[in-house]
Write an enzyme that holds these catalytic residues in place. Structure first.
Site, PDB file in Angstrom:
ATOM      1  N   HIS A   1     -19.266  36.757 -50.468  1.00  0.00           N
ATOM      2  CA  HIS A   1     -18.461  36.391 -49.294  1.00  0.00           C
ATOM      3  C   HIS A   1     -19.287  35.679 -48.209  1.00  0.00           C
ATOM      4  CE1 HIS A   1     -15.802  38.947 -51.364  1.00  0.00           C
ATOM      5  NE2 HIS A   1     -16.026  40.082 -50.732  1.00  0.00           N
TER       6      HIS A   1
ATOM      7  N   ASP B   1     -22.811  43.388 -52.638  1.00  0.00           N
ATOM      8  CA  ASP B   1     -21.369  43.534 -52.442  1.00  0.00           C
ATOM      9  C   ASP B   1     -20.813  42.411 -51.562  1.00  0.00           C
ATOM     10  OD1 ASP B   1     -18.914  44.961 -52.736  1.00  0.00           O
ATOM     11  OD2 ASP B   1     -19.148  45.785 -50.717  1.00  0.00           O
TER      12      ASP B   1
ATOM     13  N   LYS C   1     -21.139  48.222 -43.105  1.00  0.00           N
ATOM     14  CA  LYS C   1     -20.012  49.168 -43.115  1.00  0.00           C
ATOM     15  C   LYS C   1     -20.232  50.190 -42.007  1.00  0.00           C
ATOM     16  CE  LYS C   1     -18.444  48.674 -47.823  1.00  0.00           C
ATOM     17  NZ  LYS C   1     -17.244  47.850 -47.615  1.00  0.00           N
TER      18      LYS C   1
ATOM     19  N   PHE D   1     -10.970  50.890 -73.319  1.00  0.00           N
ATOM     20  CA  PHE D   1     -11.591  49.578 -73.146  1.00  0.00           C
ATOM     21  C   PHE D   1     -12.555  49.214 -74.269  1.00  0.00           C
ATOM     22  CE2 PHE D   1     -10.588  50.507 -68.571  1.00  0.00           C
ATOM     23  CZ  PHE D   1      -9.590  49.555 -68.491  1.00  0.00           C
TER      24      PHE D   1
ATOM     25  N   LYS E   1     -15.873  39.350 -58.390  1.00  0.00           N
ATOM     26  CA  LYS E   1     -17.267  39.563 -58.049  1.00  0.00           C
ATOM     27  C   LYS E   1     -17.532  41.069 -58.088  1.00  0.00           C
ATOM     28  CE  LYS E   1     -17.815  41.253 -54.497  1.00  0.00           C
ATOM     29  NZ  LYS E   1     -17.448  42.407 -53.650  1.00  0.00           N
TER      30      LYS E   1
ATOM     31  N   LYS F   1      -9.136  33.043 -47.944  1.00  0.00           N
ATOM     32  CA  LYS F   1      -8.643  33.432 -46.615  1.00  0.00           C
ATOM     33  C   LYS F   1      -8.269  32.169 -45.843  1.00  0.00           C
ATOM     34  CE  LYS F   1     -10.884  37.910 -46.307  1.00  0.00           C
ATOM     35  NZ  LYS F   1      -9.798  38.868 -46.322  1.00  0.00           N
TER      36      LYS F   1
ATOM     37  N   GLU G   1     -17.473  45.762 -40.797  1.00  0.00           N
ATOM     38  CA  GLU G   1     -16.372  46.644 -41.191  1.00  0.00           C
ATOM     39  C   GLU G   1     -16.516  47.991 -40.492  1.00  0.00           C
ATOM     40  OE1 GLU G   1     -14.848  45.838 -45.517  1.00  0.00           O
ATOM     41  OE2 GLU G   1     -16.982  46.294 -45.575  1.00  0.00           O
TER      42      GLU G   1
ATOM     43  N   ARG H   1      -6.659  53.677 -69.598  1.00  0.00           N
ATOM     44  CA  ARG H   1      -6.974  54.838 -70.419  1.00  0.00           C
ATOM     45  C   ARG H   1      -5.881  55.919 -70.404  1.00  0.00           C
ATOM     46  NH1 ARG H   1     -10.476  58.452 -68.355  1.00  0.00           N
ATOM     47  NH2 ARG H   1     -10.558  57.172 -66.494  1.00  0.00           N
TER      48      ARG H   1
HETATM   49  C1  BG6 Z   1     -14.920  43.468 -51.199  1.00  0.00           C
HETATM   50  C2  BG6 Z   1     -16.038  44.459 -51.086  1.00  0.00           C
HETATM   51  O1  BG6 Z   1     -15.299  42.380 -51.987  1.00  0.00           O
HETATM   52  O2  BG6 Z   1     -14.553  43.005 -49.904  1.00  0.00           O
HETATM   53  C3  BG6 Z   1     -15.659  45.602 -50.158  1.00  0.00           C
HETATM   54  O3  BG6 Z   1     -16.351  44.963 -52.359  1.00  0.00           O
HETATM   55  C4  BG6 Z   1     -15.167  45.076 -48.827  1.00  0.00           C
HETATM   56  O4  BG6 Z   1     -16.761  46.478 -49.970  1.00  0.00           O
HETATM   57  C5  BG6 Z   1     -14.105  44.020 -49.031  1.00  0.00           C
HETATM   58  O5  BG6 Z   1     -14.661  46.161 -48.082  1.00  0.00           O
HETATM   59  C6  BG6 Z   1     -13.731  43.357 -47.724  1.00  0.00           C
HETATM   60  O6  BG6 Z   1     -12.645  42.512 -47.934  1.00  0.00           O
HETATM   61  P1  BG6 Z   1     -11.588  42.246 -46.795  1.00  0.00           P
HETATM   62  O7  BG6 Z   1     -10.703  41.205 -47.337  1.00  0.00           O
HETATM   63  O8  BG6 Z   1     -10.892  43.552 -46.560  1.00  0.00           O
HETATM   64  O9  BG6 Z   1     -12.355  41.827 -45.602  1.00  0.00           O
END
Ligand code: BG6
Length: 481
Positions: A258, A253, A348, A100, A166, A200, A234, A58
Site C-alpha cells: 500500500h 503488511d 497500528k 485445500f 497481497k 481507492k 490505524e 473446510r
Molecule cells: C490490509 C492489511 O491490506 O489493509 C491490514 O493487511 C490493514 O492490516 C488494511 O488493516 C487496511 O486497509 P483499509 O482499506 O481498511 O485502510
C-alpha cells in the site's frame, strides 16, 4: 496538451454468465470485504444476469447454515439493502466443502461448476479468488490447474481469471517463485493481483489531479518539492489476526504494497497514454528507481516500533519482536526526485485512523519576509487526504491584514463530502476491484514488475530489521520516537 482519456475501467462489465469462486469463504477477508462488495454490485445491477458465487472451504454446512453464515458475514445495516435483494443474492450462492490440499475436493468443485454450466446451457466465465493465507497459494493454484479448473472451455468462451491478495511472497525470492509459478499456470491477462489501495478513489484521483492540472505538474520535482510524507495510520490493533500478522509485521503488511503504491502514484512520470499498460508500466518504472538502503544507513533511515500490549494479543508468539509501526526514509534516485526524501510511516493502535500524503514545497520567501511567523517557516503543503474524509487541501500564505508585513498560513480545501454529486458516488475499493475483474481491466491491479521492484527495496530492510531498536509505544500514541 492532449487531454487524458478515461481509464478503460469504464468498459462495461461482461454480460456473459460468470461464476465467482471464493476459496476460503469462511475467512475474515471474504466476510469483511468480498461478500459485501459483491452484494453492493448485485444490488446496483452491475453483475451479469447469470452469475453464481461458489464458496469453498473446510467446514461442513447444511444449505441453511451456509446461508445463515453469509448473512452474518454481510453484516448489513438496517435499510442498507432491500431484503428482496439480499434474498436473491443468497439464491446465487452455493457451497462446496473441501480441503485445500486434497485433489479430490477440486474434482468435486469442478463437477459443481459443471452442474451450473449445464443448468445454464452455456460455458461460463470463472473467477477464482484466493481468500486464504499466502502460504496456501502455491498448493491451491497447483490443484486448480491440475483439475483443469483454470482452463477456458475453448478459445472463444469461458475465460478464467485468478484474483490473489497481497502479500505476494515474503521477500524477493518467494515473490519471484510465486511469480514463476503463476506464469507457468496462467497468462498475465488472467492474473489479477490485489493491492486494494490502488482502487481507492482518492488515490486514483492523484493521477487526475497531477496530469490535468499543469500548474502543479510543472513544479512536481526536486527543484520545488522539499519532501513527501506518506502516512497510513490505524487506530485499530490486530483484531484477531495475531497469528497471521505476527509472521508478517507492518513493513510486509503495509510497506511493500500500500505505501509503495501511494509513492508510485505521487512520483511516477506521466504515462504515454491513459491505458492499462502505460499506467502500470510507469508505476513500476518509478519503483525501480527506489534506492536500496544500505545496512549501515538503516539506523538513520528506518524506525520500527511495537505497541505495548502486542505481546498479549492472541496468536502472537511470546517475546515477539514483530513491528506494528515503521517509518522509512525512502529516496527515488531519478533526475526528477534525486535527494527528495519520501517518508513512509504506518502503524497500528495509533491515535487516529487516517491515510494522507503531504507534499512539502520548498520555501521561496527568502528576502521577502522581514521576519518569520511565530510558528517559524511556513512552507506550502499540498495534502491528499485518502481516507476518511477524502479530499485535497493546500496550505499557503497570506499577508496578515494591518500596517506590517507579516504572513500567516491559510488553507484551500476540497472535500468530496461537500459536493453533493460526489459524496455517495465513491465506490468501495473491493467493489471497484471486483467490477474490474469482471470486465477484465487490470489497471488497478499490481503488475509483476511493480511487485518485484517493491520487494527489491523492502527485502534488505526486513532482513536487517532486527539490528534496529524496537521502540515501544502506548496504544493511542500520536507519534513514535
Ligand atoms: C490490509 C492489511 O491490506 O489493509 C491490514 O493487511 C490493514 O492490516 C488494511 O488493516 C487496511 O486497509 P483499509 O482499506 O481498511 O485502510
Amino acid at each position: 496538451m492532449t487531454e487524458p482519456t478515461a481509464f478503460k475501467s469504464t468498459d462495461p462489465i461482461t454480460t456473459h454468465p460468470t461464476i465467482f469462486v471464493i476459496l476460503g469463504i469462511t475467512g475474515d477477508l471474504a466476510g469483511r470485504k468480498l461478500l459485501p462488495a459483491l452484494l453492493e454490485l448485485f444490488s446496483k445491477n452491475l453483475l451479469p444476469q447469470r452469475f453464481a458465487i461458489v464458496g469453498f472451504s473446510r467446514r461442513t454446512f447444511s444449505r441453511e447454515e451456509f446461508r445463515e453464515l453469509i448473512r452474518e458475514h454481510l453484516n448489513v445495516r438496517p435499510g442498507q439493502f432491500r431484503e428482496e435483494d439480499i434474498k436473491h443474492f443468497l439464491d446465487h450462492m452455493t457451497y462446496e466443502q473441501g480441503l485445500f490440499n486434497d485433489p479430490v475436493s477440486y474434482n468435486r468443485l469442478a463437477e459443481r461448476l459443471q452442474t451450473i454450466d449445464d443448468r445454464w446451457g452455456q460455458c461460463s466465465n470463472k473467477i477464482f479468488h484466493l481468500s486464504v493465507p499466502p502460504n496456501l497459494y502455491e498448493g491451491i493454484l497447483t490443484h486448480l490447474a491440475n483439475s483443469k479448473l483454470t482452463l477456458p472451455c475453448d478459445d472463444m468462451t469461458g475465460w478464467t481469471r485468478v484474483l490473489i491478495e497481497k502479500p505476494f511472497g515474503n521477500d524477493i525470492n518467494t515473490a519471484r517463485s510465486l511469480d514463476r509459478m503463476l506464469g507457468k499456470l496462467f497468462k498475465e491477462k488472467q492474473i489479477f493481483r490485489i493491492d486494494h489501495y490502488l482502487a481507492k478513489e482518492a488515490l486514483q484521483n492523484i493521477l487526475a489531479f497531477r496530469f490535468t492540472n499543469p500548474i502543479f505538474e510543472s513544479i512536481w520535482s526536486r527543484q520545488h518539492i522539499d519532501k513527501v510524507h506518506i502516512k497510513l495510520f490505524e487506530k485499530g490493533d490486530l483484531a484477531d489476526r495475531g497469528a497471521f500478522y505476527d509472521d508478517i509485521g507492518a513493513v510486509r503488511d503495509m510497506g511493500q504494497n500500500h505505501m509503495l503504491a501511494m509513492l508510485a502514484l505521487i512520483a511516477m512520470n506521466k504515462p504515454t497514454s491513459f491505458v492499462t499498460e502505460a499506467i502500470r508500466s510507469e508505476r513500476a518504472n518509478i519503483l525501480k528507481y527506489l534506492k536500496v538502503i544500505p545496512r549501515k544507513l538503516l539506523k538513520t533511515s528506518v524506525v520500527r516500533g511495537q505497541y505495548t500490549g502486542y505481546l498479549r494479543e492472541r496468536g502472537v508468539k511470546p517475546g515477539s519482536n514483530t513491528e506494528t509501526y515503521f517509518r522509512i526514509r525512502a529516496e527515488v534516485g531519478n533526475a526528477r526526485w534525486k535527494g527528495v526524501p519520501f517518508y513512509l510511516e504506518s502503524g497500528k493502535a495509533l491515535a487516529e485512523s487516517k491515510t494522507e500524503i503531504d507534499v512539502y514545497f520548498k520555501e521561496s520567501s527568502k528576502g521577502i519576509l522581514r521576519r518569520k511567523s511565530a510558528s517559524g517557516d511556513i512552507p506550502n503543503i499540498l495534502t491528499f487526504r485518502i481516507q476518511p474524509d477524502e479530499g485535497i487541501k493546500l496550505k499557503f500564505n497570506v499577508k496578515t491584514p494591518g500596517y506590517g508585513f507579516d504572513v500567516e498560513p491559510k488553507t484551500l480545501r476540497f472535500k468530496y463530502s461537500d459536493v453533493s454529486s460526489f459524496k455517495d458516488a465513491i465506490p468501495n475499493d473491493y467493489e471497484r476491484l471486483i467490477r474490474d475483474a469482471f470486465s477484465g481491466d487490470q489497471t488497478l491491479f499490481a503488475s509483476t514488475d511493480e511487485i518485484i521492484a517493491s520487494w527489491k527495496f523492502i527485502t534488505p530492510i526486513i532482513e536487517n530489521l532486527n539490528i534496529l531498536p524496537l521502540k515501544l509505544y502506548e496504544k493511542g500514541a500520536t507519534e513514535v520516537e
